[in-house]
Design a protein around this motif. Structure first.
Motif, PDB file in Angstrom:
ATOM      1  N   MET A 157     -33.163 -20.250 -10.601  1.00 50.73           N
ATOM      2  CA  MET A 157     -32.427 -21.656 -11.411  1.00 50.73           C
ATOM      3  C   MET A 157     -31.043 -21.512 -10.744  1.00 50.73           C
ATOM      4  N   ASP A 185     -26.847 -20.514 -12.878  1.00 47.11           N
ATOM      5  CA  ASP A 185     -26.447 -19.400 -13.452  1.00 47.11           C
ATOM      6  C   ASP A 185     -25.178 -18.792 -12.966  1.00 47.11           C
ATOM      7  N   ASP A 215     -42.369 -21.331 -15.095  1.00 38.56           N
ATOM      8  CA  ASP A 215     -41.382 -19.885 -15.281  1.00 38.56           C
ATOM      9  C   ASP A 215     -42.197 -18.986 -15.992  1.00 38.56           C
ATOM     10  N   GLU A 245     -38.949 -24.409 -17.048  1.00 34.87           N
ATOM     11  CA  GLU A 245     -37.605 -24.067 -16.867  1.00 34.87           C
ATOM     12  C   GLU A 245     -36.678 -25.462 -16.775  1.00 34.87           C
ATOM     13  N   CYS A 250     -36.960 -20.338 -19.696  1.00 35.97           N
ATOM     14  CA  CYS A 250     -36.805 -19.343 -18.669  1.00 35.97           C
ATOM     15  C   CYS A 250     -37.919 -18.318 -18.646  1.00 35.97           C
ATOM     16  N   GLU A 258     -32.450 -20.479 -21.772  1.00 36.93           N
ATOM     17  CA  GLU A 258     -31.573 -19.973 -20.877  1.00 36.93           C
ATOM     18  C   GLU A 258     -30.338 -20.918 -20.707  1.00 36.93           C
ATOM     19  N   GLU A 314     -32.757 -14.878 -20.851  1.00 41.25           N
ATOM     20  CA  GLU A 314     -33.504 -15.030 -19.541  1.00 41.25           C
ATOM     21  C   GLU A 314     -34.992 -14.426 -20.265  1.00 41.25           C
ATOM     22  N   ASP A 348     -28.310 -14.198 -18.709  1.00 43.74           N
ATOM     23  CA  ASP A 348     -28.113 -14.239 -17.148  1.00 43.74           C
ATOM     24  C   ASP A 348     -26.870 -15.170 -16.891  1.00 43.74           C
ATOM     25  N   GLU A 393     -31.469 -10.341 -15.432  1.00 44.39           N
ATOM     26  CA  GLU A 393     -32.571 -11.518 -15.409  1.00 44.39           C
ATOM     27  C   GLU A 393     -33.630 -10.586 -16.359  1.00 44.39           C
ATOM     28  N   ASP A 405     -35.657 -11.015  -9.666  1.00 45.47           N
ATOM     29  CA  ASP A 405     -35.673 -11.752 -10.705  1.00 45.47           C
ATOM     30  C   ASP A 405     -36.684 -11.418 -11.791  1.00 45.47           C
TER      31      ASP A 405
HETATM   32 FE1  FEO Z   1     -34.145 -18.563 -15.353  1.00 44.36          FE
HETATM   33 FE2  FEO Z   1     -32.019 -16.555 -14.882  1.00 44.36          FE
HETATM   34  O1  FEO Z   1     -33.442 -17.521 -14.295  1.00 44.36           O
END
Ligand code: FEO
Ligand code: CA
Ligand code: CA
Ligand code: CA
Length: 622
Positions: free
Chosen positions: A1, A4, A140, A161, A247, A262, A342, A361, A445, A518
């Protein structure tokens, strides 16, 4: 994503940690590690190891050399042929020659066979109503819930997500409430029933009483200390609806799914003048959010509408879903705190208490832990959710390889001076953690708990770090690292010891090359699956690798397609089938890839799940 990336932590913790605790520049640190490893290629440097190394370099060299480099033992866990760096790019996935994959549930798949389908035709999109009956976008975190412990039949709960307007709507801005509803219905969670064909071995969606879509407009309830609090009430009196930016995930010993909200801030905007509060600022709210434009047609997401004051406090939670009962209302478990969740990794600690490890995150944000009040079975027998009563802690990493869990409680005078009650502490957990001096990390993460009782956490990157500390030893840190810790007192104590498992930069130029760790999952045998999300080096697409936690060796199992990230991981009980996802393949651009449609078909690329099996039917990772 991609969202962040802002820094909202302006607390004193940043300068305190960055300046006082961190004395070692990245150059110094690397120089020292090279010095220690003279004669070998050492790439793992831990805070405590480095300190010990300075005092006992010989012992340190012995400890370090088993992790990576010339002297490593041969891994008995990683028996597959790796995908070579030179092969891991292009518009279609590449898997180890010892494995094969099948595509499952691309965006637009009907959750009940025979329902409306969307196939990636670039000239059309599903309607909002159709999307609510289809698998969403932004695949996700997910988990497979077997039916009667079978490894060929179960419910798959999967997070959706995010989906850019250009991908979901085919235009950058919504032009109507219908457009907004389509985008909203593409987000959330799908629960589908899947089964492996007896003769062809292929998995498919089957008809189900419990398949369902949970999206931004699905009724939800709140439980735990913040439920019923004024912070969750709006002047409009609207009932709580929906979950967004789902997420990563967790799952409970009592068979439920946990979905983590998230970057919820990005779905809110303001159509009129609005004075931002301290809490809104700390959670990253802005006038235009991430540009979804929902606020233009759905006032619930308009920060300037006084009727919907506090609506944003209803997001940023961990949400519990029963995958075996479509009539259950999703429950937001407020005892786990509100931040940019996360994911959540659960284990059973001393006294059979539930312990949850969670990352927040964002650059310079924190790692948290929740411990249930009592034995989880007894709590459930009393009709109390183990996720509703307990203590929430935030992590402080000391430079000497020790750490502390700082409790976020209104009983602490530092917090009582700023917050009215425990509900405020939990709703504004980030602000509370700032007060206690938690350690700002390089974007925490996923977390996962390995059979060696270490908790591993990916710190994906932080290009804005200017000063180091031992737990975040690179400034800047464009490629990330994986930290691990071991709690005292079987996960329920308030102290821990930690070290760094791997620094991504140290793998570059080798066949172990990866960046931006991640997704993580530790299997019971000692493997650590590592999924990536970000610009890989050495020409690679995003990927999934497998590490041997004992030897430190890393081997590449799978690479995705141009522009995607690889995320989400679950296995059948026999570990012979694994499910992973490609998210935002080609970033939605059909000129980069048409996957999973054939190349050259003009179809827009669609997020989907991969079913991964070893050709010799061994467990996945072997
Ligand atoms: Fe949804 Fe931080 O990845
Ligand atoms: Ca993502
Ligand atoms: Ca992620
Ligand atoms: Ca990420």
């Amino acid at each position: 994503m991609v969202h962040d990336n802002e820094i909202t932590n302006k607390s004193k913790n940043r300068p305190f940690e960055d300046i006082l605790q961190a004395r070692m520049s990245r150059r110094n640190l690397l120089a020292k590690s090279v010095m220690l490893s003279a004669g070998g290629f050492v790439t793992v440097v831990a805070g405590n190891q480095l300190q010990q190394a300075i005092a006992h370099p010989g012992r340190e060299r012995h400890e370090l050399r088993n992790r990576r480099g010339f002297w490593r033992r041969r891994s008995r866990l990683l028996g597959f042929e790796a995908v070579k760096v030179a092969d891991g790019n292009g518009p279609v996935p590449v898997i180890s020659p010892d494995y094969e994959y099948q595509v499952l549930i691309p965006w637009g798949t009907p959750i009940q066979p025979g329902g409306p389908e969307y196939d990636g035709d670039p000239n059309t999109r599903p309607t909002a109503d159709e999307q609510a009956q289809q698998v969403g976008i932004g695949h996700d975190g997910m988990w497979f819930f077997p039916i009667r412990e079978r490894s060929y039949h179960g419910m798959l709960a999967i997070n959706h997500e995010f989906g850019r307007n250009s991908h979901v709507l085919g235009k950058d801005d919504p032009e109507s409430l219908d457009d907004v509803r389509l985008s909203q219905h593409a987000h959330g969670v799908s629960v589908v029933e899947i089964k492996k064909g007896r003769f062809n071995g292929r998995w498919q969606v089957v008809g189900s009483h419990n398949a369902r879509r949970i999206h931004v407009n699905t009724p939800v309830t709140f439980s735990g200390p913040v439920a019923g609090h004024p912070l969750l009430q709006t002047p409009a009196g609207n009932s709580p609806l929906g979950t967004v930016n789902n997420c990563s995930n967790g799952y409970t010993p009592w068979g439920t799914y946990l979905t983590c909200e998230e970057n919820f801030n990005g779905y809110f905007g303001a159509t009129d003048e609005w004075t931002i509060t301290e809490a809104q600022e700390r959670y990253g709210f802005t006038e235009n959010g991430f540009g979804y434009g929902w606020e233009k047609f759905d006032p619930r997401f308009d920060l300037s509408k006084v009727e919907y004051e506090n609506e944003e406090n209803r997001f940023g939670w961990v949400v519990e879903i029963d995958p075996m009962d479509a009539s259950q209302t999703p429950v937001k478990r407020t005892a786990l705190g509100r931040f940019k969740h996360e994911g959540v990794a659960l284990t059973i600690g001393r006294g059979r208490r539930v312990v949850c490890y969670m990352g927040d995150d964002q650059r310079f944000d924190y790692i948290y832990k929740f411990v249930s009040a009592r034995n989880w079975r007894r709590m459930r027998a009393e009709g109390i959710s183990p996720l509703d009563e307990g203590k929430l802690y935030v992590a402080k990493f000391n430079d000497d390889g020790t750490g502390e869990w700082l409790e976020l409680t209104i009983d602490n005078p530092l917090l009582a001076a700023k917050f009215k009650d425990q509900a405020e502490v939990l709703t504004y957990a980030r602000l509370a953690a700032d007060e206690l001096g938690a350690t700002p990390m390089d974007r925490p993460e996923w977390t996962t708990i390995a059979s060696n009782q270490y908790v591993y956490c990916s710190l994906t990157n932080n290009s804005r770090r200017t000063e180091t500390n031992a737990a975040n030893p690179l400034a800047p840190n464009p490629d990330g690292h994986i930290i691990r810790w071991r709690d005292t007192d079987s996960h329920v104590g308030t102290t821990f010891t930690w070290d760094i498992f791997v620094i991504a930069e140290d793998t570059h130029g080798t066949e172990e090359s990866f960046s931006d760790p991640d997704g993580l999952w530790a299997d019971p045998q000692g493997r650590l699956f590592i999924q990536t999300d970000g610009g890989q080096k050495d020409g690679l697409n995003n990927q999934m690798l497998v590490a041997d936690t004992r030897t430190g060796q890393i081997r590449r199992l799978f690479t995705g397609v141009t522009g995607d990230e690889i995320t989400g991981l679950t296995v059948t009980p026999d570990q012979r089938t694994m499910f992973i996802n490609t998210q935002h393949p080609g970033n939605g651009d059909p000129t980069l890839t048409n996957f999973p449609a054939p190349q050259g078909s003009a179809k827009i690329p669609r997020d989907c799940t991969f079913v991964i099996v070893r050709k010799n039917h061994g467990i996945v990772g072997s």
